[in-house]
Design an enzyme around this catalytic site. Sequence first.
Site, mmCIF file in Angstrom:
data_model
loop_
_atom_site.group_PDB
_atom_site.id
_atom_site.type_symbol
_atom_site.label_atom_id
_atom_site.label_comp_id
_atom_site.label_asym_id
_atom_site.label_seq_id
_atom_site.Cartn_x
_atom_site.Cartn_y
_atom_site.Cartn_z
ATOM 1 N N HIS A 60 62.962 -37.403 -53.120
ATOM 2 C CA HIS A 60 62.131 -37.546 -54.315
ATOM 3 C C HIS A 60 61.234 -38.773 -54.223
ATOM 4 O O HIS A 60 60.329 -38.926 -55.043
ATOM 5 C CB HIS A 60 62.986 -37.572 -55.595
ATOM 6 C CG HIS A 60 63.945 -38.710 -55.703
ATOM 7 N ND1 HIS A 60 65.274 -38.587 -55.388
ATOM 8 C CD2 HIS A 60 63.778 -39.985 -56.120
ATOM 9 C CE1 HIS A 60 65.890 -39.732 -55.600
ATOM 10 N NE2 HIS A 60 64.996 -40.603 -56.049
ATOM 11 N N ASP A 110 67.677 -33.663 -50.883
ATOM 12 C CA ASP A 110 67.036 -34.900 -51.328
ATOM 13 C C ASP A 110 66.948 -35.895 -50.175
ATOM 14 O O ASP A 110 67.587 -36.937 -50.178
ATOM 15 C CB ASP A 110 67.795 -35.508 -52.514
ATOM 16 C CG ASP A 110 66.950 -36.517 -53.284
ATOM 17 O OD1 ASP A 110 65.803 -36.758 -52.863
ATOM 18 O OD2 ASP A 110 67.428 -37.037 -54.309
ATOM 19 N N SER A 164 67.896 -45.721 -56.011
ATOM 20 C CA SER A 164 67.661 -44.407 -55.427
ATOM 21 C C SER A 164 67.274 -44.461 -53.963
ATOM 22 O O SER A 164 66.445 -45.261 -53.560
ATOM 23 C CB SER A 164 66.552 -43.714 -56.212
ATOM 24 O OG SER A 164 66.411 -42.392 -55.817
#
EC number: 3.4.21.-
Length: 392
Positions: A237, A266, A348
Amino acid sequence: MCVSRRRNSGRPILRVRAPHLLRARPHRRSKLKHRRISRKRATLAGSAVVALVAAGFTFQTANASDDVPAFGAKTLSADAAGKLATTLDRDLGADAAGSYYDATAKTLVVNVVDEAGAEQVRQAGGKARIVENSLAELKSARGTLTEKATIPGTSWAVDPVSNKVLVTADSTVDGAAWKKLSAVVEGLGGKAELNRTAGEFTPLIAGGDAIWGSGSRCSLGFNVVKGGEPYFLTAGHCTESVTSWSDTQGGSEIGANEGSSFPENDYGLVKYTSDTAHPSEVNLYDGSTQAITQAGDATVGQAVTRSGSTTQVHDGEVTALDATVNYGNGDIVNGLIQTTVCAEPGDSGGALFAGDTALGLTSGGSGDCSSGGTTFFQPVPEALAAYGAEIG
């Protein structure tokens, strides 16, 4: 496993850090086996009394039996347990029902559906545990959830400890959505359990201090090598929305995207375009680093560590594998590692590791490092295989 704590030198290096993205949510892109007899049937046939327990929406009673002695159970490291688990899962076939690492006893607990499977586990050095639900049955339950309860703010994964599919709903699931989810889980009987988690499931995207691109910030996960050239892995992402990266805001480019997979997966791959040093290390945020020499598969019950530029270094435990999480807006990611490691926006894409072994890339989750929460990670081996890369 060896821990390298090398003091930082004056030479600028780009180490493994936890990616974070400061912008809107990323755009969507895209041997014979014994035939077993059900324990339920055996119970009904052998007894005139059947106890029916109503547990509402949350099924708290496990269908597993722990009374099988651990004959010859070997003392194992988490890494060795993971390798044994992979071997037994393959050899047991339809008799397999999941496994987990008992960190206290240092043994691998392997769920099986009959005594024949249990004996096979003992001979291999594991602790056998006869349970009600086979892995195939639990995977079927997951399929039912996918078909009937694909609701934003939910996740599910097979929990080998309870021998059920653990379904989790975040704070956004209410009203009709909650009723629908509850009904589907209730319909699965003893194969599923429904729980709530505080906060909202989201990719952990926010500002960081590692790499910049198009006004957004992320940080890399692990340095890798492909075809003899240097690259790094980060969250998909992040690479979905940014095409090139620098190590300072507005600075010169150090890398450009070579691949991106989000949702469904991801992970993303970035190729270095500068002579920036790229050691295979994780920043421990105390002036030292952890050398990373290999990638491996996580094991339920394994103690793990996460490094991220927002909350730095935190520890936790793997609670499930092959998890599915619905972040909303159609962003559904499968095959994730579920953990108790806390994380916050900005972490993240960061590194999940155990000693010198790379395990995962931070994807998203709920909660924070004050109250705790659930965090999901993209397995590193899958990303390496997709790109033909290796740790280095």
